[in-house]
Design a protein around this motif. Sequence first.
Motif, PDB file in Angstrom:
ATOM      1  N   LEU A   4       8.306  -9.200  -2.341  1.00 50.70           N
ATOM      2  CA  LEU A   4       8.193  -7.515  -2.464  1.00 50.70           C
ATOM      3  C   LEU A   4       6.731  -7.256  -3.308  1.00 50.70           C
ATOM      4  N   ILE A   5       6.446  -7.851  -4.018  1.00 54.10           N
ATOM      5  CA  ILE A   5       4.871  -7.760  -4.875  1.00 54.10           C
ATOM      6  C   ILE A   5       3.939  -7.850  -3.755  1.00 54.10           C
ATOM      7  N   SER A   6       3.942  -8.903  -2.830  1.00 51.81           N
ATOM      8  CA  SER A   6       2.982  -9.127  -1.963  1.00 51.81           C
ATOM      9  C   SER A   6       2.853  -8.181  -1.040  1.00 51.81           C
ATOM     10  N   PHE A   7       4.182  -7.507  -0.797  1.00 53.51           N
ATOM     11  CA  PHE A   7       4.340  -6.362   0.261  1.00 53.51           C
ATOM     12  C   PHE A   7       3.475  -5.007  -0.124  1.00 53.51           C
ATOM     13  N   GLY A  11       0.073  -3.307   1.163  1.00 53.07           N
ATOM     14  CA  GLY A  11       0.323  -1.597   1.322  1.00 53.07           C
ATOM     15  C   GLY A  11      -0.741  -0.881   0.614  1.00 53.07           C
ATOM     16  N   PHE A  12      -1.120  -1.494  -0.535  1.00 52.81           N
ATOM     17  CA  PHE A  12      -1.828  -0.607  -1.452  1.00 52.81           C
ATOM     18  C   PHE A  12      -3.339  -0.762  -1.340  1.00 52.81           C
ATOM     19  N   GLN A  13      -3.836  -2.064  -0.383  1.00 53.31           N
ATOM     20  CA  GLN A  13      -5.164  -2.379  -0.365  1.00 53.31           C
ATOM     21  C   GLN A  13      -5.891  -1.194   0.367  1.00 53.31           C
ATOM     22  N   PRO A  14      -5.377  -0.875   1.498  1.00 55.36           N
ATOM     23  CA  PRO A  14      -6.315   0.127   2.275  1.00 55.36           C
ATOM     24  C   PRO A  14      -6.831   1.565   1.401  1.00 55.36           C
TER      25      PRO A  14
END
Length: 95
Positions: A4-7, A11-14
């Motif tokens: 979940l944290i990795s997802f 998702g936040f990186q862009p």
Amino acid sequence: MFKLISFLIHGFQPLLIPICFVVAWTVIILVVLSLWAAARDSVTTAKLMHQIPCTGCQYFTDNYRLKCTVRPSIANTEEAINCSDYQPKTNPYLY
């Protein structure tokens, strides 16, 4: 939990680059505005201080203990701008 944290991170990186870009420019603009306001206030204060006529008065002693023999409490302050006891020096070599 880790997935979940990795997802969320992926998702936040862009969005991270545009957010950092906006934050960086906001900080730069705020610093420039702050420097501009400080410079403007300094010029205003300097113009006010240059209106103080004490150094050209015959009662000014140029001594840090007794700056003025007539009104020592207001000498070299903003209150001295319209001093009623101001007398210009007629001969600077005598005072």
